[in-house]
Design a protein around this motif. Sequence first.
Motif, PDB file in Angstrom:
ATOM      1  N   ASP A  13      36.744  47.876  43.515  1.00  0.00           N
ATOM      2  CA  ASP A  13      36.946  47.740  44.966  1.00  0.00           C
ATOM      3  C   ASP A  13      36.453  46.389  45.459  1.00  0.00           C
ATOM      4  OD1 ASP A  13      38.170  50.186  45.352  1.00  0.00           O
ATOM      5  OD2 ASP A  13      36.347  51.199  46.058  1.00  0.00           O
ATOM      6  N   GLU A  14      35.267  45.989  45.007  1.00  0.00           N
ATOM      7  CA  GLU A  14      34.716  44.699  45.439  1.00  0.00           C
ATOM      8  C   GLU A  14      35.591  43.542  44.972  1.00  0.00           C
ATOM      9  OE1 GLU A  14      30.601  44.369  44.334  1.00  0.00           O
ATOM     10  OE2 GLU A  14      30.002  45.980  45.689  1.00  0.00           O
ATOM     11  N   ILE A  15      36.040  43.601  43.731  1.00  0.00           N
ATOM     12  CA  ILE A  15      36.907  42.543  43.201  1.00  0.00           C
ATOM     13  C   ILE A  15      38.222  42.509  43.967  1.00  0.00           C
ATOM     14  CG2 ILE A  15      38.249  41.832  41.171  1.00  0.00           C
ATOM     15  CD1 ILE A  15      35.845  42.931  39.475  1.00  0.00           C
ATOM     16  N   ASN A  16      38.799  43.676  44.219  1.00  0.00           N
ATOM     17  CA  ASN A  16      40.074  43.750  44.945  1.00  0.00           C
ATOM     18  C   ASN A  16      39.932  43.260  46.379  1.00  0.00           C
ATOM     19  OD1 ASN A  16      41.396  44.676  42.683  1.00  0.00           O
ATOM     20  ND2 ASN A  16      41.222  46.827  43.258  1.00  0.00           N
ATOM     21  N   HIS A  17      38.828  43.607  47.045  1.00  0.00           N
ATOM     22  CA  HIS A  17      38.615  43.136  48.419  1.00  0.00           C
ATOM     23  C   HIS A  17      38.439  41.625  48.488  1.00  0.00           C
ATOM     24  CE1 HIS A  17      38.527  47.274  49.465  1.00  0.00           C
ATOM     25  NE2 HIS A  17      37.953  47.120  50.649  1.00  0.00           N
ATOM     26  N   ALA A  18      37.987  41.041  47.377  1.00  0.00           N
ATOM     27  CA  ALA A  18      37.817  39.585  47.315  1.00  0.00           C
ATOM     28  C   ALA A  18      39.091  38.882  46.852  1.00  0.00           C
ATOM     29  CB  ALA A  18      36.659  39.244  46.385  1.00  0.00           C
ATOM     30  N   GLY A  19      40.182  39.628  46.725  1.00  0.00           N
ATOM     31  CA  GLY A  19      41.453  39.014  46.345  1.00  0.00           C
ATOM     32  C   GLY A  19      41.897  39.310  44.927  1.00  0.00           C
ATOM     33  N   GLY A  20      41.111  40.099  44.201  1.00  0.00           N
ATOM     34  CA  GLY A  20      41.496  40.456  42.839  1.00  0.00           C
ATOM     35  C   GLY A  20      41.189  39.340  41.855  1.00  0.00           C
ATOM     36  N   ILE A  21      41.834  39.412  40.728  1.00  0.00           N
ATOM     37  CA  ILE A  21      41.706  38.384  39.687  1.00  0.00           C
ATOM     38  C   ILE A  21      43.030  37.626  39.656  1.00  0.00           C
ATOM     39  CG2 ILE A  21      41.356  37.935  37.227  1.00  0.00           C
ATOM     40  CD1 ILE A  21      38.906  39.181  38.418  1.00  0.00           C
ATOM     41  N   ALA A  22      42.971  36.361  40.055  1.00  0.00           N
ATOM     42  CA  ALA A  22      44.178  35.529  40.128  1.00  0.00           C
ATOM     43  C   ALA A  22      45.271  36.239  40.938  1.00  0.00           C
ATOM     44  CB  ALA A  22      44.680  35.173  38.735  1.00  0.00           C
ATOM     45  N   GLY A  23      44.853  36.922  42.011  1.00  0.00           N
ATOM     46  CA  GLY A  23      45.802  37.599  42.894  1.00  0.00           C
ATOM     47  C   GLY A  23      46.241  38.979  42.440  1.00  0.00           C
ATOM     48  N   HIS A  24      45.787  39.422  41.290  1.00  0.00           N
ATOM     49  CA  HIS A  24      46.143  40.740  40.762  1.00  0.00           C
ATOM     50  C   HIS A  24      45.033  41.742  41.071  1.00  0.00           C
ATOM     51  CE1 HIS A  24      49.498  39.168  38.365  1.00  0.00           C
ATOM     52  NE2 HIS A  24      48.707  38.118  38.161  1.00  0.00           N
ATOM     53  N   LYS A  25      45.396  42.898  41.591  1.00  0.00           N
ATOM     54  CA  LYS A  25      44.415  43.946  41.854  1.00  0.00           C
ATOM     55  C   LYS A  25      44.090  44.695  40.572  1.00  0.00           C
ATOM     56  CE  LYS A  25      45.209  44.631  46.655  1.00  0.00           C
ATOM     57  NZ  LYS A  25      44.826  45.494  47.711  1.00  0.00           N
ATOM     58  N   ILE A  26      42.867  45.179  40.496  1.00  0.00           N
ATOM     59  CA  ILE A  26      42.420  45.974  39.370  1.00  0.00           C
ATOM     60  C   ILE A  26      42.581  47.447  39.724  1.00  0.00           C
ATOM     61  CG2 ILE A  26      40.426  46.639  37.972  1.00  0.00           C
ATOM     62  CD1 ILE A  26      39.382  43.815  38.363  1.00  0.00           C
ATOM     63  N   ARG A  27      43.117  48.200  38.800  1.00  0.00           N
ATOM     64  CA  ARG A  27      43.222  49.654  38.970  1.00  0.00           C
ATOM     65  C   ARG A  27      42.540  50.314  37.779  1.00  0.00           C
ATOM     66  NH1 ARG A  27      48.787  51.124  38.815  1.00  0.00           N
ATOM     67  NH2 ARG A  27      48.522  52.242  36.873  1.00  0.00           N
ATOM     68  N   ILE A  28      41.660  51.251  38.058  1.00  0.00           N
ATOM     69  CA  ILE A  28      40.925  51.966  37.023  1.00  0.00           C
ATOM     70  C   ILE A  28      41.584  53.322  36.795  1.00  0.00           C
ATOM     71  CG2 ILE A  28      38.691  52.935  36.346  1.00  0.00           C
ATOM     72  CD1 ILE A  28      38.560  49.907  36.730  1.00  0.00           C
ATOM     73  N   GLU A  29      41.868  53.644  35.544  1.00  0.00           N
ATOM     74  CA  GLU A  29      42.374  54.967  35.169  1.00  0.00           C
ATOM     75  C   GLU A  29      41.349  55.589  34.219  1.00  0.00           C
ATOM     76  OE1 GLU A  29      44.821  56.519  36.499  1.00  0.00           O
ATOM     77  OE2 GLU A  29      45.796  54.842  37.522  1.00  0.00           O
ATOM     78  N   ILE A  30      40.949  56.821  34.517  1.00  0.00           N
ATOM     79  CA  ILE A  30      39.859  57.454  33.783  1.00  0.00           C
ATOM     80  C   ILE A  30      40.361  58.657  32.998  1.00  0.00           C
ATOM     81  CG2 ILE A  30      37.626  58.609  34.007  1.00  0.00           C
ATOM     82  CD1 ILE A  30      37.302  56.938  36.640  1.00  0.00           C
ATOM     83  N   GLY A  31      39.966  58.713  31.731  1.00  0.00           N
ATOM     84  CA  GLY A  31      40.238  59.860  30.864  1.00  0.00           C
ATOM     85  C   GLY A  31      38.944  60.594  30.563  1.00  0.00           C
ATOM     86  N   ASP A  32      39.021  61.903  30.409  1.00  0.00           N
ATOM     87  CA  ASP A  32      37.858  62.754  30.161  1.00  0.00           C
ATOM     88  C   ASP A  32      37.814  63.176  28.692  1.00  0.00           C
ATOM     89  OD1 ASP A  32      35.777  64.589  30.237  1.00  0.00           O
ATOM     90  OD2 ASP A  32      36.904  66.105  31.358  1.00  0.00           O
ATOM     91  N   HIS A  33      36.772  62.751  27.973  1.00  0.00           N
ATOM     92  CA  HIS A  33      36.622  63.183  26.585  1.00  0.00           C
ATOM     93  C   HIS A  33      35.732  64.424  26.465  1.00  0.00           C
ATOM     94  CE1 HIS A  33      32.619  61.417  26.349  1.00  0.00           C
ATOM     95  NE2 HIS A  33      33.090  60.195  26.501  1.00  0.00           N
ATOM     96  N   LYS A  34      35.418  65.034  27.595  1.00  0.00           N
ATOM     97  CA  LYS A  34      34.691  66.321  27.644  1.00  0.00           C
ATOM     98  C   LYS A  34      33.345  66.251  26.930  1.00  0.00           C
ATOM     99  CE  LYS A  34      38.970  68.584  28.328  1.00  0.00           C
ATOM    100  NZ  LYS A  34      39.911  69.600  28.194  1.00  0.00           N
ATOM    101  N   SER A  35      32.621  65.197  27.218  1.00  0.00           N
ATOM    102  CA  SER A  35      31.257  65.009  26.689  1.00  0.00           C
ATOM    103  C   SER A  35      31.193  64.897  25.172  1.00  0.00           C
ATOM    104  CB  SER A  35      30.321  66.118  27.195  1.00  0.00           C
ATOM    105  OG  SER A  35      30.137  65.988  28.586  1.00  0.00           O
ATOM    106  N   GLY A  36      32.126  64.157  24.608  1.00  0.00           N
ATOM    107  CA  GLY A  36      32.036  63.820  23.195  1.00  0.00           C
ATOM    108  C   GLY A  36      33.013  64.505  22.272  1.00  0.00           C
ATOM    109  N   ASP A  37      34.001  65.201  22.799  1.00  0.00           N
ATOM    110  CA  ASP A  37      34.978  65.889  21.961  1.00  0.00           C
ATOM    111  C   ASP A  37      36.012  64.880  21.435  1.00  0.00           C
ATOM    112  OD1 ASP A  37      37.838  67.386  21.938  1.00  0.00           O
ATOM    113  OD2 ASP A  37      36.245  68.764  21.298  1.00  0.00           O
ATOM    114  N   ALA A  38      36.104  64.746  20.118  1.00  0.00           N
ATOM    115  CA  ALA A  38      37.004  63.759  19.508  1.00  0.00           C
ATOM    116  C   ALA A  38      38.466  64.051  19.819  1.00  0.00           C
ATOM    117  CB  ALA A  38      36.787  63.705  18.000  1.00  0.00           C
ATOM    118  N   LYS A  39      38.875  65.321  19.767  1.00  0.00           N
ATOM    119  CA  LYS A  39      40.275  65.662  20.059  1.00  0.00           C
ATOM    120  C   LYS A  39      40.627  65.357  21.506  1.00  0.00           C
ATOM    121  CE  LYS A  39      40.972  69.176  16.533  1.00  0.00           C
ATOM    122  NZ  LYS A  39      41.258  70.568  16.236  1.00  0.00           N
TER     123      LYS A  39
END
Length: 142
Positions: free
Chosen positions: A60-86
């Motif tokens: 959010d801070e990076i995006n509010h400052a204009g991003g990186i070279a004009g590109h916004k950062i988007r975070i996508e999060i995956g859940d490994h369920k506290s250490g499950d390899a599968k």
Amino acid sequence: MKRGMGLALGLLALLGLAWQPAPAQAQSKDDIVIGMLLAMSGQGISYGKWMSQGALLAADEINHAGGIAGHKIRIEIGDHKSGDAKAGASEMLRLVNVYHTPAVLTSFSAPTLAAQAIAVERNVVLINGGGWSPKLIDKKYL
């Protein structure tokens, strides 16, 4: 910690700018998509919440400052369920196939090792943010 997460996100964002996927894997618009493979459920959920909240705040801070070279950062999060390899492998595939992430920040050893094989196959950089194992040493793309 906030500064460290901002630096990590900045590095990942620069990787995303330099490492554009093939046209068949075009990212949505001009966003730099960064994946995170974290413990978002189970006994380790507090670590996942801290890491994801820090990353989202930094983005959010990076995006509010204009991003990186004009590109916004988007975070996508995956859940490994506290250490499950599968679960880690499944979520890594989702991050790569759906969001076309060029880089993924991981946590916990077992899901990081499971994700590493996918990272090699799909040319995705992994940054280990919270796993320890001798098996993580000298792995390609990690």
